[in-house]
Structure formats: structure tokens, C-alpha cells
Scaffold this active site. Structure first.
Site, PDB file in Angstrom:
ATOM      1  N   HIS A  12       0.863  -1.194   0.000  1.00 13.84           N
ATOM      2  CA  HIS A  12       0.000   0.000   0.000  1.00 13.84           C
ATOM      3  C   HIS A  12       0.899   1.245   0.000  1.00 13.84           C
ATOM      4  O   HIS A  12       1.307   1.741   1.043  1.00 13.84           O
ATOM      5  CB  HIS A  12      -0.901  -0.040   1.235  1.00 13.84           C
ATOM      6  CG  HIS A  12      -1.997   0.992   1.246  1.00 13.84           C
ATOM      7  ND1 HIS A  12      -3.277   0.738   1.702  1.00 13.84           N
ATOM      8  CD2 HIS A  12      -2.022   2.299   0.866  1.00 13.84           C
ATOM      9  CE1 HIS A  12      -4.019   1.822   1.606  1.00 13.84           C
ATOM     10  NE2 HIS A  12      -3.272   2.792   1.108  1.00 13.84           N
ATOM     11  N   HIS A  14       1.065   4.915  -2.203  1.00 13.19           N
ATOM     12  CA  HIS A  14       0.484   5.794  -3.231  1.00 13.19           C
ATOM     13  C   HIS A  14       1.601   6.535  -3.966  1.00 13.19           C
ATOM     14  O   HIS A  14       2.442   7.182  -3.338  1.00 13.19           O
ATOM     15  CB  HIS A  14      -0.442   6.831  -2.595  1.00 13.19           C
ATOM     16  CG  HIS A  14      -1.703   6.251  -2.018  1.00 13.19           C
ATOM     17  ND1 HIS A  14      -2.880   6.176  -2.730  1.00 13.19           N
ATOM     18  CD2 HIS A  14      -1.963   5.714  -0.809  1.00 13.19           C
ATOM     19  CE1 HIS A  14      -3.828   5.628  -1.970  1.00 13.19           C
ATOM     20  NE2 HIS A  14      -3.295   5.333  -0.797  1.00 13.19           N
ATOM     21  N   ASP A  16       1.381   9.263  -5.761  1.00 15.52           N
ATOM     22  CA  ASP A  16       1.307  10.725  -5.606  1.00 15.52           C
ATOM     23  C   ASP A  16       1.610  11.186  -4.175  1.00 15.52           C
ATOM     24  O   ASP A  16       1.632  12.384  -3.915  1.00 15.52           O
ATOM     25  CB  ASP A  16      -0.045  11.271  -6.087  1.00 15.52           C
ATOM     26  CG  ASP A  16      -1.236  10.555  -5.498  1.00 15.52           C
ATOM     27  OD1 ASP A  16      -1.092   9.408  -5.035  1.00 15.52           O
ATOM     28  OD2 ASP A  16      -2.332  11.141  -5.485  1.00 15.52           O
ATOM     29  N   GLY A 152      -9.578   7.532  -0.896  1.00 13.80           N
ATOM     30  CA  GLY A 152     -10.208   8.750  -0.383  1.00 13.80           C
ATOM     31  C   GLY A 152     -11.151   8.365   0.745  1.00 13.80           C
ATOM     32  O   GLY A 152     -10.891   7.424   1.497  1.00 13.80           O
ATOM     33  N   HIS A 182     -10.138   1.183   0.706  1.00 17.60           N
ATOM     34  CA  HIS A 182      -9.884   1.986   1.909  1.00 17.60           C
ATOM     35  C   HIS A 182     -11.190   1.966   2.722  1.00 17.60           C
ATOM     36  O   HIS A 182     -12.182   2.568   2.296  1.00 17.60           O
ATOM     37  CB  HIS A 182      -9.557   3.435   1.539  1.00 17.60           C
ATOM     38  CG  HIS A 182      -8.168   3.650   1.012  1.00 17.60           C
ATOM     39  ND1 HIS A 182      -7.742   3.140  -0.181  1.00 17.60           N
ATOM     40  CD2 HIS A 182      -7.112   4.320   1.537  1.00 17.60           C
ATOM     41  CE1 HIS A 182      -6.476   3.491  -0.369  1.00 17.60           C
ATOM     42  NE2 HIS A 182      -6.067   4.211   0.647  1.00 17.60           N
ATOM     43  N   GLU A 185     -11.333   3.662   7.888  1.00 16.72           N
ATOM     44  CA  GLU A 185     -10.183   4.504   8.229  1.00 16.72           C
ATOM     45  C   GLU A 185     -10.672   5.534   9.261  1.00 16.72           C
ATOM     46  O   GLU A 185     -10.894   6.701   8.941  1.00 16.72           O
ATOM     47  CB  GLU A 185      -9.640   5.185   6.962  1.00 16.72           C
ATOM     48  CG  GLU A 185      -8.324   5.922   7.160  1.00 16.72           C
ATOM     49  CD  GLU A 185      -7.744   6.483   5.849  1.00 16.72           C
ATOM     50  OE1 GLU A 185      -8.430   6.383   4.804  1.00 16.72           O
ATOM     51  OE2 GLU A 185      -6.629   7.030   5.889  1.00 16.72           O
ATOM     52  N   ASP A 263       1.810   3.682   2.966  1.00 18.25           N
ATOM     53  CA  ASP A 263       0.803   4.632   2.472  1.00 18.25           C
ATOM     54  C   ASP A 263       1.466   5.723   1.617  1.00 18.25           C
ATOM     55  O   ASP A 263       1.293   5.737   0.418  1.00 18.25           O
ATOM     56  CB  ASP A 263      -0.017   5.249   3.608  1.00 18.25           C
ATOM     57  CG  ASP A 263      -1.473   5.490   3.221  1.00 18.25           C
ATOM     58  OD1 ASP A 263      -1.871   5.064   2.121  1.00 18.25           O
ATOM     59  OD2 ASP A 263      -2.209   6.085   4.026  1.00 18.25           O
TER      60      ASP A 263
END
Ligand SMILES: [Zn+2]
Length: 314
Positions: A12, A14, A16, A152, A182, A185, A263
């Protein structure tokens, strides 16, 4: 820390949120952009504030060249951390050209990865189901894409919810793509149940609230799903009060499978070895437990050939 296994696994991460700072400065300079202040996550900033940080990094990743470069650099960084099993994820529809840019940005990212990581494509909570469907069709023709994700978080004004994405997730399963969501969270565990039952999740991102509902624990354990725990990120978005409060040891004691992930290495200023150290600092976590999470991570990696059977889908 002494790691006994031959390599680490991060499932996991990302794209960006995991650029090198030097690359951020170069890309910002080329585009005449100033860094937002403050830049990066900070303790208990909340999920919405955290997500807002991506608005800036997305502006830096607005060309195929930039994405190819950054994807390659993240693979190099992960290798330097001792990661031998890596999955990267991103939402190609957010890089400035909407759905029209999806195929080109995915191809550029796959070129950057060059076989060193599996790629997951992320739809976002609230988006039109058409986006997820486009991502799945893009993935269908590209074996380097190993899974899809819903990222998100849900907001009150969203016109679409999980049920609207079910068709795309079912189709992804038919294509042999892995599915992660996700879920939970910091939000109620009913969301985790919906991710499993409605979206047929094979893995769960975060799921920090799962212990609040024993029936959901049982569901996830019964299906053998692996939770992707991102401890520093969870603390920063306020999903857990502190890193020490992460339920990781209680999950393992409850028979849940969990792997530790980063993450966002840039925004959370972390690495996978650093996250393993953070986990080791939680009361009740010992070296053997860490080794177990690494084994869970390797076992839960998505492959296009290995996930064609989804018996829990019917
Ligand atoms: Zn994430």
C-alpha cells in the site's frame, strides 16, 4: 532491527504521496509552483486536510514523463529499503486529463515500474461508477495492473456510494484483478462489512475500527482477508490517537491477517523499515509478530494469474 526474512513487502504505497523531495522541488520549479506550507502530513491533521495535500503533488504529476520518472524512483527507493514485493497505486483520472488520460498515464507508470512492482488503479469515493468501470477496462488489457482500489473517503455530499461501484468490482474479479478498499479509516466498521460484502474486497486498507464489531472481525477472519495497516498515516489523519494505540497486536491475537505498509513515504516522511520500527514500538508487538506481518504481506500480494477464484463472491 534484524529482519530474518529475505525481503520486505509493501502493498500500500500511493505514487502521488511517495515522490522524492528532490524530485518535488525539481518538478515544482519547472512548473513555477511554490510548495504549500506546511507541506506533508502532521499529527492528527484529519483525513480531509491530508487528502488536500495531494492536490499539490497531482499538479506535479501532470505529464507522462513525470509519472514515469516518479514511478521508477519509487521502485528504486523501495528496493533500497529492502522491499522485494511492492505494489504501487494511483488514480490516473486525477492527473489533469480526466478519463481521457487514463490509458496514457497508466502506460507511462507501467514503463516507469518496468516490472518491479504491481500496479493498482484507484477509484475515489464519490466518483461516478463510470470512472471505476473505465479503470477496470484499462486494467483488462494490461497485465502489469494487478488490482483496483477505492480510495479517499466518503463525504456527506457524495452522490455515489459503494453499492454503485459493485458492478466494476465484480468485473475486476472476473478479470483476475485483486480488489482492495480503503475502509474503516477511523469510520464505523459497517464500512468494512460493505467493502467485503458489496465490493468483494480481497484486502482492506486501514480498517482501524474493525474491533468495534466482533461480527465484522469474524467476517474478515473467515474470509482470510489481509488488512493493510499504515500506522503513521493512521495517526496523522486521526484514525488512531497515537501510533502506540494502533490495534495491530490485538488484531493478530484475534486471528486477523495484517501487513504493514507505508501509504505515503513523502507526505508521512517514512519508509517501510521505519514503519516496522513503529510497529515494534507498540506494546505487545514482538519481533516474531513483525515477521508474521511480513509473511502475510508476501502472501497477500495480487497477481493476475493467482486470483481468478473468488468463492465468496456469489
Ligand atoms: Zn491509502
Amino acid at each position: 532491527m534484524c529482519i530474518m526474512t529475505t525481503g520486505l513487502a509493501d502493498l500500500h504505497r500511493h505514487i502521488d504521496g511517495s515522490l522524492r523531495m528532490q524530485t518535488v522541488l525539481e518538478l515544482a520549479n519547472e512548473r513555477g509552483l511554490d510548495l504549500p506550507q506546511p507541506f506533508g502530513f502532521s499529527p492528527n491533521m484529519g483525513l480531509e486536510q491530508a487528502l488536500a495535500q495531494f492536490a499539490f503533488t497531482l499538479r506535479l504529476l501532470d505529464t507522462e514523463e513525470a509519472l514515469e520518472r516518479v514511478a521508477g524512483e519509487i521502485c528504486e527507493d523501495a528496493t533500497a529499503e529492502g522491499v522485494t514485493t511492492l505494489e504501487l497505486r494511483f488514480a490516473p483520472q486525477l492527473h489533469g486529463r480526466g478519463l481521457a488520460g487514463v490509458d496514457d498515464f497508466v502506460d507511462a507508470t507501467l514503463r516507469g515500474i518496468d516490472g518491479r512492482a504491481g500496479l493498482l488503479l484507484c477509484g475515489l469515493y464519490g466518483e461516478s461508477p463510470e470512472v471505476l468501470e473505465t479503470l477496470v477496462e484499462c486494467a483488462a488489457e494490461r497485465p502489469g495492473v494487478v488490482g483496483i482500489d477505492l480510495a479517499g473517503g466518503p463525504l456527506p455530499g457524495h452522490g455515489h456510494g459503494m453499492a454503485d461501484y459493485r458492478a466494476a468490482f465484480v468485473r475486476a474479479g472476473e478479470l483476475g484483478l485483486g480488489r482492495t478498499v480503503h475502509a474503516g479509516e477511523g469510520r464505523p466498521p459497517a464500512e468494512i462489512r460493505a467493502a467485503v460484502e458489496t465490493l468483494c474486497a480481497d484486502r482492506l486498507g486501514h480498517a482501524t475500527t474493525i474491533l468495534r464489531d466482533p461480527a465484522v472481525v469474524e467476517l474478515v477472519r473467515e474470509r482470510g482477508l489481509t488488512i493493510e495497516a499504515c500506522i503513521t498515516s493512521n495517526m496523522q489523519v486521526g484514525a488512531i490517537a497515537s501510533c502506540a494505540a494502533h490495534p495491530l497486536p490485538r488484531w493478530i491475537e484475534s486471528g486477523l491477517k495484517v501487513c504493514i505498509c507505508t501509504d505515503n513515504t513523502l507526505l508521512s516522511a517514512t519508509t517501510l523499515p521505519a514503519e516496522l520500527e513503529v510497529a515494534l514500538g507498540i506494546e505487545g508487538v514482538d519481533q516474531e509478530m513483525i515477521e508474521q506481518t511480513i509473511a502475510f504481506a508476501h502472501a497477500a500480494a495480487f497477481t493476475r494469474t493467482g486470483r481468478s477464484e473468488h468463492p465468496h463472491e456469489v
